[in-house]
Design a protein around this motif. Structure first.
Motif, short mmCIF file in Angstrom:
data_model
loop_
_atom_site.label_atom_id
_atom_site.label_comp_id
_atom_site.label_asym_id
_atom_site.label_seq_id
_atom_site.Cartn_x
_atom_site.Cartn_y
_atom_site.Cartn_z
N ASP A 225 29.25 -5.37 64.15
CA ASP A 225 28.89 -3.93 63.81
C ASP A 225 28.04 -4.33 62.46
O ASP A 225 27.73 -5.79 61.80
CB ASP A 225 30.33 -3.50 62.78
N ASP A 226 27.89 -3.05 61.98
CA ASP A 226 27.48 -3.01 60.41
C ASP A 226 28.02 -4.45 60.00
O ASP A 226 27.15 -4.10 58.00
CB ASP A 226 26.74 -1.91 60.23
N SER A 227 29.45 -4.29 59.11
CA SER A 227 29.84 -4.94 58.38
C SER A 227 29.50 -6.59 58.05
O SER A 227 29.79 -7.00 57.22
CB SER A 227 31.39 -5.06 58.43
N HIS A 228 28.75 -6.80 59.52
CA HIS A 228 28.29 -8.26 60.22
C HIS A 228 27.38 -8.12 59.50
O HIS A 228 25.83 -9.49 59.16
CB HIS A 228 29.21 -8.45 60.72
N GLY A 229 26.26 -7.16 59.24
CA GLY A 229 25.08 -7.47 59.17
C GLY A 229 24.35 -8.01 57.54
O GLY A 229 25.06 -8.28 56.58
N ILE A 230 23.15 -8.26 57.23
CA ILE A 230 22.57 -9.17 56.48
C ILE A 230 21.30 -7.84 55.82
O ILE A 230 20.77 -7.67 56.38
CB ILE A 230 21.55 -10.30 56.92
N ALA A 231 22.00 -7.46 54.79
CA ALA A 231 21.22 -6.80 53.75
C ALA A 231 19.50 -7.20 53.35
O ALA A 231 19.49 -8.48 53.26
CB ALA A 231 22.38 -6.07 52.75
N VAL A 232 18.37 -6.07 53.51
CA VAL A 232 17.28 -6.55 53.83
C VAL A 232 16.30 -5.75 52.52
O VAL A 232 16.72 -4.93 52.92
CB VAL A 232 16.72 -7.56 55.08
N LEU A 233 15.61 -6.81 52.22
CA LEU A 233 14.80 -5.59 51.36
C LEU A 233 13.25 -6.11 50.89
O LEU A 233 12.49 -7.58 51.17
CB LEU A 233 14.93 -6.12 50.06
N TYR A 234 11.59 -5.51 52.15
CA TYR A 234 10.51 -5.66 51.70
C TYR A 234 9.24 -5.05 50.83
O TYR A 234 9.54 -4.21 51.28
CB TYR A 234 10.46 -6.12 53.20
N CYS A 235 9.16 -6.06 50.03
CA CYS A 235 8.27 -5.61 48.94
C CYS A 235 6.33 -5.79 49.31
O CYS A 235 6.17 -6.37 48.79
CB CYS A 235 8.81 -5.96 47.75
N PRO A 236 6.10 -4.87 50.50
CA PRO A 236 4.18 -5.44 50.48
C PRO A 236 3.90 -5.72 49.17
O PRO A 236 3.34 -6.78 49.16
CB PRO A 236 4.34 -4.53 51.37
N GLN A 237 3.87 -5.23 48.46
CA GLN A 237 2.26 -5.70 47.35
C GLN A 237 3.01 -6.49 46.92
O GLN A 237 2.51 -7.05 46.38
CB GLN A 237 2.91 -4.32 45.47
N MET A 238 4.38 -6.90 46.99
CA MET A 238 4.97 -8.50 46.17
C MET A 238 4.58 -9.12 47.24
O MET A 238 4.84 -10.34 47.04
CB MET A 238 6.43 -8.30 45.75
N ASP A 239 4.42 -8.73 48.54
CA ASP A 239 4.48 -10.51 49.71
C ASP A 239 5.76 -10.72 49.40
O ASP A 239 6.04 -12.09 49.83
CB ASP A 239 3.50 -11.52 49.85
N LEU A 240 6.62 -9.70 49.07
CA LEU A 240 8.01 -10.38 48.98
C LEU A 240 9.25 -9.68 49.68
O LEU A 240 9.38 -9.00 50.15
CB LEU A 240 8.53 -10.48 47.88
N ILE A 241 9.65 -10.56 50.62
CA ILE A 241 10.99 -9.99 52.21
C ILE A 241 12.15 -11.01 51.43
O ILE A 241 12.74 -12.20 50.73
CB ILE A 241 11.53 -11.05 53.17
N LEU A 242 13.00 -9.79 50.78
CA LEU A 242 14.80 -10.55 49.74
C LEU A 242 15.97 -9.86 51.04
O LEU A 242 15.88 -9.19 51.27
CB LEU A 242 14.68 -10.13 48.73
N SER A 243 16.45 -11.57 51.27
CA SER A 243 17.42 -11.08 52.29
C SER A 243 18.94 -11.97 51.89
O SER A 243 18.90 -12.77 50.66
CB SER A 243 17.80 -11.83 53.50
#
Length: 355
Positions: A239-257
């Motif tokens: 279930d989603d409690s085991h999920g990995i939070a992720v953030l993508y910022c295209p202007q910074m060309d950055l993916i933060l997980s």
């Protein structure tokens, strides 16, 4: 629109009425393989369109009786070259990618990183190439540039990361806080978060909903920033409690997980492919990406803590816990959120006891 020849234009050509041919500028021209006309395809397969102007070489699309699709890449004489982009010689493949590169650049600018996404010109023509070929070309085009940086919170520089040269950087703590918020968005019908710049409440929408990756799109028109927040689902049985939070910022060309996840690196490709294949991925974007409740401070720049605390209980959900302006528990009216927690990230807000 790409020049195409629908299935009614594909017919036997004179004088050899048994070969398969296509009408181009009023002339019937045979489809060939190794220079010889083709008399039949594999059993059950029929051609239904020919694209001759969008790419550097003609594309013949085919469909079988069960609805599966395939394509042939032809040369200028309509002679078969390959049925997969990877099977082409490097020079031919590079020519096809170069021909469609301006479209992919416009797609990136007008959908991926635009405050209000819109379809670029030639979108319908590119869609008519078929999903398989579009995605193969897109993947090749993305490989021409360095991949986005994929970081986890401990890897962030403490002095923050800059979206653009004309604005101060966002502190690492702010990005981490945004990442923590992302984990609670996966099941929200109407995701709403506080802008990382702290002055606006942003209204998002679900732009990607794959079995292993869910992403919501948000835009801050004041700051000119776009970001995608969501959840990587490592396995379908979890279930989603085991999920990995992720953030993508295209202007910074950055993916933060939250922690390393192989799906994170695929986010730019998946988003661009979704924008091409699904018109709703663009059409469902909110007309106004900012929530406006008519409660702002004197300067009109955003909510004060007092105004936020007095908002009616019909508010959309915020991550966290919820209490009403009177202090009574309203968890049945507004599922888990606490406005005072959410708005405490706005460093410009007055203290809670301010008038």
């Amino acid at each position: 629109m790409t020049n195409t020849s629908p299935s009614r234009d594909i017919a036997p050509a004179a004088p050899d009425e048994n070969c398969i041919a296509v009408r181009i500028d009023g002339t019937m021209r045979p489809i060939r393989m190794r220079g010889q006309p083709i008399y039949e395809f594999y059993p059950g397969w029929q051609p239904f369109a020919l694209h001759v102007s969008l790419l550097s070489t003609p594309i013949l699309r085919m469909r079988n009786e069960s609805g599966q699709e395939a394509y042939w890449i032809l040369d200028g004489s309509l002679d078969y070259l390959a049925s997969c982009l990877d099977d082409l010689p490097d020079s031919e493949r590079e020519g096809m990618v170069t021909a469609i590169a301006p479209f992919f650049l416009s797609l990136t600018q007008q959908t991926l990183s635009a405050i209000r996404p819109v379809e670029p010109q030639k979108m319908d023509s590119v869609r008519n190439l078929g999903r398989q070929l579009c995605e193969e070309l897109l993947r090749e085009w993305l490989e021409r540039s360095p991949p986005p940086g994929c970081l986890t919170p401990p890897m962030l520089p403490q002095n923050g990361i800059t979206f653009s040269a004309d604005r101060p950087p966002l502190p690492a703590a702010t990005l981490v806080q945004l990442l923590e918020t992302a984990k609670g968005l996966a099941n929200r019908a109407m995701p709403v978060i506080l802008s990382p710049h702290g002055s606006l409440v942003l209204r998002g929408y679900r732009v990607l909903d794959d079995p292993d990756l869910v992403l919501m799109r948000f835009a801050d028109p004041n700051a000119g920033d776009v970001f995608y927040a969501g959840l990587v689902r490592p396995a379908p049985e979890l279930d989603d409690s085991h999920g990995i939070a992720v953030l993508y910022c295209p202007q910074m060309d950055l993916i933060l997980s939250e922690r390393p996840a192989e799906q994170a690196a695929t986010i730019p490709f998946r988003l661009l492919a979704r924008f091409i294949s699904d018109p709703d991925a663009i059409g469902k974007a909110p007309a106004d990406p900012v929530m406006k409740f008519g409660l702002s401070d004197v300067a009109g720049k955003g909510f004060t803590l007092g105004a936020a605390s007095s908002l009616p209980t019909s508010l959309p959900e915020f991550p966290g816990r919820t209490s009403t302006a009177t202090g009574a528990d309203s968890s049945e009216d507004i599922p888990p959120a606490e406005l005072s927690d959410e708005f405490s990230t706005h460093h410009g807000l007055p203290p809670a006891d301010a008038p």
